[in-house]
Scaffold this motif. Structure first.
Motif, PDB file in Angstrom:
ATOM      1  N   THR A 247      90.029  18.257   0.430  1.00 10.45           N
ATOM      2  CA  THR A 247      90.535  16.890   0.306  1.00 10.45           C
ATOM      3  C   THR A 247      90.051  16.095   1.506  1.00 10.45           C
ATOM      4  O   THR A 247      89.816  16.652   2.587  1.00 10.45           O
ATOM      5  CB  THR A 247      92.071  16.857   0.269  1.00 10.45           C
ATOM      6  OG1 THR A 247      92.584  17.518   1.432  1.00 10.45           O
ATOM      7  CG2 THR A 247      92.603  17.562  -0.978  1.00 10.45           C
ATOM      8  N   PRO A 249      90.581  12.312   3.818  1.00  9.39           N
ATOM      9  CA  PRO A 249      91.507  11.204   4.047  1.00  9.39           C
ATOM     10  C   PRO A 249      90.897   9.840   3.782  1.00  9.39           C
ATOM     11  O   PRO A 249      91.603   8.885   3.459  1.00  9.39           O
ATOM     12  CB  PRO A 249      91.881  11.368   5.523  1.00  9.39           C
ATOM     13  CG  PRO A 249      90.680  12.033   6.137  1.00  9.39           C
ATOM     14  CD  PRO A 249      90.103  12.914   5.070  1.00  9.39           C
ATOM     15  N   HIS A 250      89.576   9.739   3.954  1.00 11.81           N
ATOM     16  CA  HIS A 250      88.870   8.468   3.760  1.00 11.81           C
ATOM     17  C   HIS A 250      87.372   8.765   3.729  1.00 11.81           C
ATOM     18  O   HIS A 250      86.956   9.930   3.805  1.00 11.81           O
ATOM     19  CB  HIS A 250      89.216   7.476   4.875  1.00 11.81           C
ATOM     20  CG  HIS A 250      89.189   8.077   6.247  1.00 11.81           C
ATOM     21  ND1 HIS A 250      88.042   8.579   6.830  1.00 11.81           N
ATOM     22  CD2 HIS A 250      90.184   8.299   7.144  1.00 11.81           C
ATOM     23  CE1 HIS A 250      88.303   9.048   8.029  1.00 11.81           C
ATOM     24  NE2 HIS A 250      89.613   8.913   8.241  1.00 11.81           N
ATOM     25  N   LEU A 302      87.244  17.486   8.576  1.00 11.87           N
ATOM     26  CA  LEU A 302      88.440  17.589   7.737  1.00 11.87           C
ATOM     27  C   LEU A 302      89.462  18.551   8.349  1.00 11.87           C
ATOM     28  O   LEU A 302      90.667  18.294   8.308  1.00 11.87           O
ATOM     29  CB  LEU A 302      88.048  18.044   6.324  1.00 11.87           C
ATOM     30  CG  LEU A 302      87.111  17.093   5.567  1.00 11.87           C
ATOM     31  CD1 LEU A 302      86.780  17.664   4.195  1.00 11.87           C
ATOM     32  CD2 LEU A 302      87.720  15.712   5.437  1.00 11.87           C
ATOM     33  N   LYS A 305      90.962  16.622  11.261  1.00  7.61           N
ATOM     34  CA  LYS A 305      91.757  15.455  10.875  1.00  7.61           C
ATOM     35  C   LYS A 305      93.020  15.833  10.119  1.00  7.61           C
ATOM     36  O   LYS A 305      94.080  15.209  10.278  1.00  7.61           O
ATOM     37  CB  LYS A 305      90.903  14.517  10.014  1.00  7.61           C
ATOM     38  CG  LYS A 305      91.577  13.216   9.609  1.00  7.61           C
ATOM     39  CD  LYS A 305      91.766  12.299  10.795  1.00  7.61           C
ATOM     40  CE  LYS A 305      92.325  10.951  10.358  1.00  7.61           C
ATOM     41  NZ  LYS A 305      92.559  10.046  11.513  1.00  7.61           N
ATOM     42  N   LEU A 306      92.946  16.868   9.288  1.00  5.39           N
ATOM     43  CA  LEU A 306      94.067  17.262   8.432  1.00  5.39           C
ATOM     44  C   LEU A 306      94.564  18.654   8.819  1.00  5.39           C
ATOM     45  O   LEU A 306      93.756  19.520   9.157  1.00  5.39           O
ATOM     46  CB  LEU A 306      93.633  17.259   6.958  1.00  5.39           C
ATOM     47  CG  LEU A 306      93.063  15.954   6.398  1.00  5.39           C
ATOM     48  CD1 LEU A 306      92.546  16.167   4.977  1.00  5.39           C
ATOM     49  CD2 LEU A 306      94.100  14.840   6.437  1.00  5.39           C
ATOM     50  N   MET A 331      93.124  12.191  -0.172  1.00  5.20           N
ATOM     51  CA  MET A 331      94.510  12.519   0.156  1.00  5.20           C
ATOM     52  C   MET A 331      95.310  11.226   0.367  1.00  5.20           C
ATOM     53  O   MET A 331      94.860  10.338   1.091  1.00  5.20           O
ATOM     54  CB  MET A 331      94.547  13.361   1.432  1.00  5.20           C
ATOM     55  CG  MET A 331      95.917  13.905   1.767  1.00  5.20           C
ATOM     56  SD  MET A 331      96.549  15.047   0.521  1.00  5.20           S
ATOM     57  CE  MET A 331      95.474  16.468   0.740  1.00  5.20           C
ATOM     58  N   GLU A 333      97.806   8.536   1.847  1.00  5.14           N
ATOM     59  CA  GLU A 333      98.243   8.286   3.221  1.00  5.14           C
ATOM     60  C   GLU A 333      99.650   8.860   3.429  1.00  5.14           C
ATOM     61  O   GLU A 333     100.508   8.755   2.568  1.00  5.14           O
ATOM     62  CB  GLU A 333      98.233   6.777   3.486  1.00  5.14           C
ATOM     63  CG  GLU A 333      98.449   6.398   4.940  1.00  5.14           C
ATOM     64  CD  GLU A 333      98.342   4.906   5.169  1.00  5.14           C
ATOM     65  OE1 GLU A 333      98.513   4.477   6.317  1.00  5.14           O
ATOM     66  OE2 GLU A 333      98.084   4.168   4.182  1.00  5.14           O
ATOM     67  N   ASN A 334      99.841   9.499   4.570  1.00  8.13           N
ATOM     68  CA  ASN A 334     101.135  10.082   4.971  1.00  8.13           C
ATOM     69  C   ASN A 334     101.518  11.330   4.185  1.00  8.13           C
ATOM     70  O   ASN A 334     102.670  11.786   4.274  1.00  8.13           O
ATOM     71  CB  ASN A 334     102.274   9.053   4.856  1.00  8.13           C
ATOM     72  CG  ASN A 334     102.061   7.858   5.768  1.00  8.13           C
ATOM     73  OD1 ASN A 334     101.573   8.007   6.889  1.00  8.13           O
ATOM     74  ND2 ASN A 334     102.421   6.670   5.293  1.00  8.13           N
TER      75      ASN A 334
END
Length: 520
Positions: A247, A249-250, A302, A305-306, A331, A333-334
């Motif tokens: 996944t 995030p952006h 990734l 970041k995650l 993914m 947000e939050n």
């Protein structure tokens, strides 16, 4: 089901089944044939109308999901549009090009039957005439006003009913270990998507919810569950995870735009593709360390970041395999913020079943539940086969187990029929539109199809490339060679394959639908 006994109704030469994104693209490009579009529901939009949650958003930027002749009014907006905004966009598009008049709403296709002269060819020579001048297919339509069906005849059918929606894919369970013994509520995401915001919140709030699946629909649902369970009375949502996928995030990786890695012409040299020349294959081999390094580069971001390692959600396979199979998910947000608060939990398992109070796992542990939601996708093959007659039903996935679609549109063994929306890509809307333009040129006899044998050979090459690129090849995704695929479509139509204004943009800027608005 009772069949109307009156004679088959004669119609325009072409019918389009479905008024989702692909159906609208086909209707626009074939509008000079005045096609008849059959839509089972009361509105256009397909999955965006009938399979979306309140929080569902597009996973692409606006500029990557638009018709070539109808850009978004705020196409440079970096936020992901909601499903309501997408429906507004599609409706405005349909109104702008007067497509609504072509659509017959509340008209469900229950069966099609072949009445043409041509049979599945044995000599693998000529595909035959696409518009033979006489009906080749009859379509049985059932409306909401009647239990009976009426038959309509056409020379050519364009199938746009899609792979998603209508028929949910439900796991099988041992005897007395299925949903029938569970004392709570069991539903599929297709059922959940029909709920309004208030009803969805009521279903989830204060409930012990289990979401089965870890793809985009499951992730979005878990997020909605967490939002509904804020406060001291809230209950956690548990996701049952079998196969983990990457996944993101952006669309920025260590400060670089994501399109640099996969959506430029220069990036296409890194990946295998059908009809690759000897020099191209050698270059691809020499650049294979760079291709693997790019995948590792993205994975490193990734993981940084995650919190994938923290929750045991780091896949074992390379990122490239998920991108090559169109399984990369954005993914919300939050999402992991809610996981950190304990509102979203994860359970890795390959085997599980129901007991009266919830879910039991193969390690002997039990999980109490009030609601279980299957986010397990849809049975698109069954959906399509349910309307197809023999022998074509048996030929749908011959010979590889994947539907062989030449130029992602024509099945070489099924005459007078095209399929749109069954081969996935970076942007399914762009692919559907360009394939519709190609189909329009084909029906206008601006070029001819190769032999059935040659078309099957081409589709086999594409499938072999996908098999070598990803273990998830059965999704039939062309993302890593999408520009090369579009080049072949352009060559068929007599268009220039180089669509940019200069060599720098040609090499390093992303390709979008705007590059294919006109012939040159």
């Amino acid at each position: 089901m009772e069949t109307v006994q009156n004679p088959t109704v004669m119609n325009p030469r072409i019918a389009i089944l479905g008024a989702g994104v692909s159906g609208l693209a086909a209707a626009k490009q074939l509008s000079h044939y005045n096609p008849m579009v059959f839509e089972a529901s009361d509105s256009i939009g397909g999955v965006w109308k009938h399979c979306s949650y309140n929080s569902t958003k597009l996973q692409s930027l606006r500029c990557d999901y638009e018709f070539s002749d109808f850009p978004w009014p705020d196409r440079d907006n970096s936020s992901f549009p909601s499903h309501d905004q997408i429906l507004d966009y599609l409706h405005t598009y349909a109104m702008r090009f007067d497509l609504i008049k072509l659509v017959r709403f509340n008209s469900k296709v229950v069966e099609v039957r072949f009445i043409g002269d041509q049979k599945p060819t044995d000599n693998l020579a000529d595909y035959g005439s696409l518009l033979p001048g006489q009906p080749a297919w009859e379509v049985a339509i059932q409306t909401q006003e009647s239990e009976s069906v009426q038959w309509h005849s056409f020379e050519f059918l364009v199938i746009c009913i899609g792979k998603y929606g209508d028929i949910p894919k439900i796991p099988s369970f041992p005897h007395n270990k299925g949903p029938e013994i569970f004392q709570g509520q069991v539903l599929h995401t297709i059922d959940y998507s029909k709920l309004d915001h208030e009803a969805a919140t009521q279903l989830l709030k204060g409930k012990k919810v289990v979401v089965v699946g870890y793809k985009k629909s499951g992730i979005d649902l878990a997020m909605e569950c967490a939002e509904a369970n804020q406060g001291p009375e809230g209950q956690p949502c548990t996701m049952i995870v079998r196969t983990i996928h990457w996944t993101v995030p952006h669309y920025w990786i260590w400060g670089l735009p994501f399109f640099l890695f996969y959506s430029t012409r220069s990036s296409q040299f890194l990946h295998r593709k059908p009809n690759q020349t000897f020099l191209g294959a050698c270059l691809c081999f020499l650049l294979s360390p760079l291709r693997r390094a790019i995948s590792k580069f993205i994975e490193s971001y990734l993981v940084w970041k995650l919190p994938l390692k923290k929750y045991g959600l780091k896949p074992d396979h390379p990122f490239e395999e998920d991108y090559a199979s169109c399984q990369m998910a954005i993914m919300p947000e939050n999402f992991f913020t809610e996981a950190d608060k304990g509102r979203i939990a994860f359970k890795r398992t390959n085997k599980w079943w129901f007991w009266e109070g919830g879910i039991e796992f193969d390690d002997g542990n039990r999980l109490e539940a009030d609601v279980v939601v299957f986010a397990t996708g849809y049975d698109g093959k069954r959906k399509l086969k349910s309307i197809m007659p023999e022998p074509f039903r048996s030929l749908m996935e011959f010979p590889s187990g994947i539907m062989p679609l030449y130029r992602a549109t024509i099945h070489p063994l099924i005459p007078n029929m095209a399929f749109l929306g069954y081969v996935e890509s970076v942007s399914n809307l762009h692919s559907a539109e360009l394939q519709s333009k190609w189909l329009s040129h084909l029906l206008d006899e601006k070029f001819k199809l190769p032999s059935v044998e040659d078309m099957l050979e081409q589709t086999t090459k594409e499938i072999e490339v996908m098999k070598k690129t990803t273990r998830f090849y059965k999704r039939h995704c062309i993302s890593v060679f999408s520009i090369s695929h579009d080049d072949e479509i352009c060559r068929d139509m007599g268009w220039n394959v180089l669509r940019k204004k200069n060599w720098l943009a040609e090499a390093f800027s992303p390709y979008t639908s705007q590059d294919y608005e006109k012939e040159d």
